[in-house]
Design a protein around this motif. Sequence first.
Motif, PDB file in Angstrom:
ATOM      1  N   GLU A 286       0.640  -0.985  -0.264  1.00 59.86           N
ATOM      2  CA  GLU A 286      -0.541   0.089   0.122  1.00 59.86           C
ATOM      3  C   GLU A 286       0.873   1.820  -0.006  1.00 59.86           C
ATOM      4  N   PRO A 287       1.555   1.387  -1.019  1.00 65.14           N
ATOM      5  CA  PRO A 287       2.083   2.734  -1.284  1.00 65.14           C
ATOM      6  C   PRO A 287       1.855   4.136  -1.164  1.00 65.14           C
ATOM      7  N   PHE A 288       1.170   3.659  -1.653  1.00 66.65           N
ATOM      8  CA  PHE A 288       0.131   4.995  -2.209  1.00 66.65           C
ATOM      9  C   PHE A 288      -1.108   4.372  -1.880  1.00 66.65           C
ATOM     10  N   ALA A 289      -2.786   5.572  -2.482  1.00 64.50           N
ATOM     11  CA  ALA A 289      -3.457   5.554  -2.727  1.00 64.50           C
ATOM     12  C   ALA A 289      -4.025   4.855  -3.866  1.00 64.50           C
ATOM     13  N   GLY A 290      -4.780   3.654  -3.888  1.00 62.01           N
ATOM     14  CA  GLY A 290      -5.149   3.011  -4.996  1.00 62.01           C
ATOM     15  C   GLY A 290      -4.058   1.736  -5.047  1.00 62.01           C
ATOM     16  N   ALA A 291      -3.207   2.056  -4.635  1.00 65.56           N
ATOM     17  CA  ALA A 291      -1.790   0.991  -5.121  1.00 65.56           C
ATOM     18  C   ALA A 291      -2.033  -0.710  -3.617  1.00 65.56           C
ATOM     19  N   ALA A 292      -2.377  -1.846  -4.008  1.00 71.65           N
ATOM     20  CA  ALA A 292      -1.922  -2.539  -3.246  1.00 71.65           C
ATOM     21  C   ALA A 292      -0.920  -2.860  -2.824  1.00 71.65           C
ATOM     22  N   SER A 293      -0.002  -2.822  -3.553  1.00 70.91           N
ATOM     23  CA  SER A 293       1.863  -2.929  -3.132  1.00 70.91           C
ATOM     24  C   SER A 293       2.951  -2.651  -4.914  1.00 70.91           C
ATOM     25  N   PHE A 294       3.636  -2.482  -4.119  1.00 67.00           N
ATOM     26  CA  PHE A 294       4.594  -1.809  -5.219  1.00 67.00           C
ATOM     27  C   PHE A 294       5.659  -2.351  -5.324  1.00 67.00           C
ATOM     28  N   ALA A 295       6.001  -3.276  -6.256  1.00 70.03           N
ATOM     29  CA  ALA A 295       7.547  -4.066  -5.691  1.00 70.03           C
ATOM     30  C   ALA A 295       8.417  -4.229  -7.218  1.00 70.03           C
ATOM     31  N   PHE A 296      10.053  -4.410  -6.821  1.00 73.64           N
ATOM     32  CA  PHE A 296      10.592  -3.921  -8.021  1.00 73.64           C
ATOM     33  C   PHE A 296      12.112  -4.983  -8.135  1.00 73.64           C
ATOM     34  N   LYS A 297      12.860  -5.139  -9.096  1.00 71.64           N
ATOM     35  CA  LYS A 297      13.525  -6.032  -9.305  1.00 71.64           C
ATOM     36  C   LYS A 297      14.651  -6.083 -10.135  1.00 71.64           C
ATOM     37  N   LEU A 298      15.919  -6.232  -9.688  1.00 69.43           N
ATOM     38  CA  LEU A 298      17.275  -5.405 -10.642  1.00 69.43           C
ATOM     39  C   LEU A 298      17.954  -6.980 -10.568  1.00 69.43           C
ATOM     40  N   ALA A 299      18.201  -7.127 -11.903  1.00 70.02           N
ATOM     41  CA  ALA A 299      19.452  -8.387 -11.676  1.00 70.02           C
ATOM     42  C   ALA A 299      20.816  -7.983 -12.327  1.00 70.02           C
ATOM     43  N   ALA A 300      22.167  -8.110 -12.479  1.00 64.14           N
ATOM     44  CA  ALA A 300      23.424  -7.597 -12.611  1.00 64.14           C
ATOM     45  C   ALA A 300      23.680  -8.849 -13.013  1.00 64.14           C
ATOM     46  N   SER A 301      24.389  -9.639 -14.129  1.00 66.39           N
ATOM     47  CA  SER A 301      24.709 -10.891 -14.805  1.00 66.39           C
ATOM     48  C   SER A 301      26.630 -10.668 -15.112  1.00 66.39           C
ATOM     49  N   GLU A 324      19.332  -6.139 -16.082  1.00 60.53           N
ATOM     50  CA  GLU A 324      17.607  -6.074 -16.247  1.00 60.53           C
ATOM     51  C   GLU A 324      17.054  -5.560 -14.808  1.00 60.53           C
ATOM     52  N   THR A 325      15.743  -4.942 -15.206  1.00 59.99           N
ATOM     53  CA  THR A 325      15.139  -3.987 -14.029  1.00 59.99           C
ATOM     54  C   THR A 325      13.538  -4.920 -14.703  1.00 59.99           C
ATOM     55  N   ARG A 326      12.230  -4.973 -13.082  1.00 63.68           N
ATOM     56  CA  ARG A 326      11.256  -4.689 -13.478  1.00 63.68           C
ATOM     57  C   ARG A 326      10.653  -4.233 -12.142  1.00 63.68           C
ATOM     58  N   TRP A 327       9.551  -3.276 -12.557  1.00 63.21           N
ATOM     59  CA  TRP A 327       8.822  -2.309 -11.985  1.00 63.21           C
ATOM     60  C   TRP A 327       7.545  -2.807 -11.794  1.00 63.21           C
ATOM     61  N   ARG A 338      -8.947  -6.285 -11.146  1.00 59.85           N
ATOM     62  CA  ARG A 338      -7.650  -6.144 -10.208  1.00 59.85           C
ATOM     63  C   ARG A 338      -6.375  -6.665 -11.304  1.00 59.85           C
ATOM     64  N   GLY A 339      -5.549  -6.384 -10.917  1.00 59.19           N
ATOM     65  CA  GLY A 339      -4.385  -5.803 -12.449  1.00 59.19           C
ATOM     66  C   GLY A 339      -2.868  -5.347 -12.033  1.00 59.19           C
ATOM     67  N   THR A 340      -2.470  -5.814 -12.377  1.00 55.90           N
ATOM     68  CA  THR A 340      -0.763  -5.305 -12.516  1.00 55.90           C
ATOM     69  C   THR A 340      -0.711  -4.373 -13.716  1.00 55.90           C
ATOM     70  N   ILE A 341       0.508  -3.174 -13.619  1.00 54.94           N
ATOM     71  CA  ILE A 341       0.868  -2.503 -14.489  1.00 54.94           C
ATOM     72  C   ILE A 341       2.801  -2.110 -14.313  1.00 54.94           C
ATOM     73  N   GLY A 342       3.340  -2.613 -14.849  1.00 51.96           N
ATOM     74  CA  GLY A 342       4.658  -2.567 -15.026  1.00 51.96           C
ATOM     75  C   GLY A 342       5.479  -2.287 -15.836  1.00 51.96           C
ATOM     76  N   MET A 343       6.922  -2.169 -15.725  1.00 47.54           N
ATOM     77  CA  MET A 343       7.878  -1.820 -16.768  1.00 47.54           C
ATOM     78  C   MET A 343       8.874  -2.915 -16.564  1.00 47.54           C
ATOM     79  N   GLN A 344       9.580  -3.449 -17.229  1.00 44.27           N
ATOM     80  CA  GLN A 344      10.893  -3.885 -17.857  1.00 44.27           C
ATOM     81  C   GLN A 344      11.536  -3.589 -19.028  1.00 44.27           C
TER      82      GLN A 344
END
Length: 668
Positions: A286-301, A324-327, A338-344
Amino acid sequence: MAIQYTLMTSAVLSALASTSFAFAQSAEQSLPTVTVTATPLGGDENAQILAPAKVLSGSELRNKLGSSLGDTLSQELGVSSSGFGAGASRPIIRGMEGPRVKILQNGMAVSDLSSLSNDHAVATDPATARQIEILRGPASLLYGSGAIGGLVNVVNDRIPTALMPKPTGEAEMRFGSVDREKSLSFSADGSAASLGLHVDGSVRDSGDYRIPGTALRNDPASPSGRLPSSFTRAHSLGFGASHIAGWGYVGASIDTRSDRYGIPTAERAYIDLSQTRGDIAGLVREPFAGAASFAFKLAASDYTHTEKEEDGTPATDFANKSFETRWEIAHLPIAGWRGTIGMQTDNSKLSALSAATGRSDTVPTTKSSSIAAFLVEERDFGPLRASAGLRIESVRRRPDDPGFSDRRINLNSYSLGGLWSFLPGYSIGATYSIAQRAPAPEELYSNGPHESTATFDIGDPSLQKERSRNLELSLQKTEGLVRWKANLFENRLRNYVYGRTDGSTVDDSGIDDPAGEFVRRLWAQDRARIRGAEAELSYNQRGEGLSLRGYADTSRGVLVGQGNLPLQPATRVGIDLGYRQDGWRGGVSALHALRQDRLAAFETTETPAYTLLDANLSYTLRQGGVQWTWFALAKNLMNRDVRLSTSLLRDVAPQPGRNIVIGLRTRF
């Protein structure tokens, strides 16, 4: 296609006939729900709409564990293996392989070079996995164009997401007869105040494996007893830590792995592989109004491997550096949706350099980058669950060679689907998706010899994006002691990229030479179609007493108007019979693969039918807070000579013969 739909019809009719037996059970067992982490909406494996899912975990995963990821998954519905020796065997999903099947680790790309060629190993370790998730069908909506045929996600929970009240862990050692295998794997989790901690690792050492007959088909002069250059040596080690609080968590991990494995061809080459990888991940509730969660991942190889000749002389140095990043933002329901919006984003640099000269003799050094936005939504309309998704992606290839120009390719993918629960525990689903894939660097720019596959690869820098239209229908029963599922699918592809040979042998400069050691392979495009069917029937898969599973899968891939696609899987039927009581667990399984004689125009040999018989037995007891499990596994009990139609080495490298594995597993 008659045999395909006959198999499907028989399986469905048998399953429907058994439903009355399921309702007659006086006490229905409640099976644990397994969450699929590779989908933005999560949920049970039986409730997936975007792509049918299968999750391997617990004792099922441990009993199926093989020398590679492809070997571990090779008897799953719709999944076969590339069978390129013990060290390099990649999953093939519904007849699609390589750059069309994406391999993930904890939801992020493994970032190895296994999709470039079948002799390249997958740089993730199933021995330390908590679960392995398979999404059959296009998953490019979720993870990009590399998943146009499906994906496999290896989950090891290296970044903790919850605090353990006390230290927990497990370890396993096993010994195998067919290749003199000695292996050890372990993982442990703990906490200190608000800090979650994790460590895992594995070591595996095996020699050349035994084969039932001779290496070359119908050649008594070829090697027998053991298959030369089929050894593997591998070890891995990983650490992770997270700060965990009521608002969520943020953590990081680092892991390293090193492999050495043989390539069982006449050249007897081998590969030295190493990778160091770092990940950062976090989730805020619940990072802000209307959002259930905010998740992020970063990976370097940082990945490298060197192909070496039998005497140890380096031939080609391969490398891939990636970031690589994923938000993702999961929103609260809006008008019931219900759903998810993201960027990669993804940035990588691939190189394949001659070890002797440092030149890009095989694939020029290529920088690739992509940026994508995606949206996945789901809503229930009474008994109907609807799903819709969209992904917009831009991919850029920049070769470091003045002879090739940069490519920028825009991709659009979307999916529409529904799952209708027409009776409690029964559902029917349909999904229509359009997915697009950008040609991989090796398909565009290859122009040189590849030692381990003995091919001289020639790419086509003018290749267009691949476009897939996929329709899938499913029918399933998900409650009761008796459960079943059936899937029908058709995939029509435009600008399908494939490697074809013209029968010419060349030297290491690409010049025609009847005595040359390389076969010329050219990347081309055409229209293709893959259609098939899958069915599975199970009884009491989690409870004590007798359990049963029967399954069948078949697919047919063709180049429209030009015959069959190469390396297509055989039609298979299988049955697993198990028994559990107190601490005892045992089972027998049989898999029969039909003869595969649907060959591409440039393929010359069919693969005969074969039957694999496996068995397992284990006993578990508790001493204090520690659980001990002694186990024995028998694979290919009848010592059959197995040749995989999906393997480039089917004529020269059979699969391992009879293998008896014994081991001990402990959990605390």
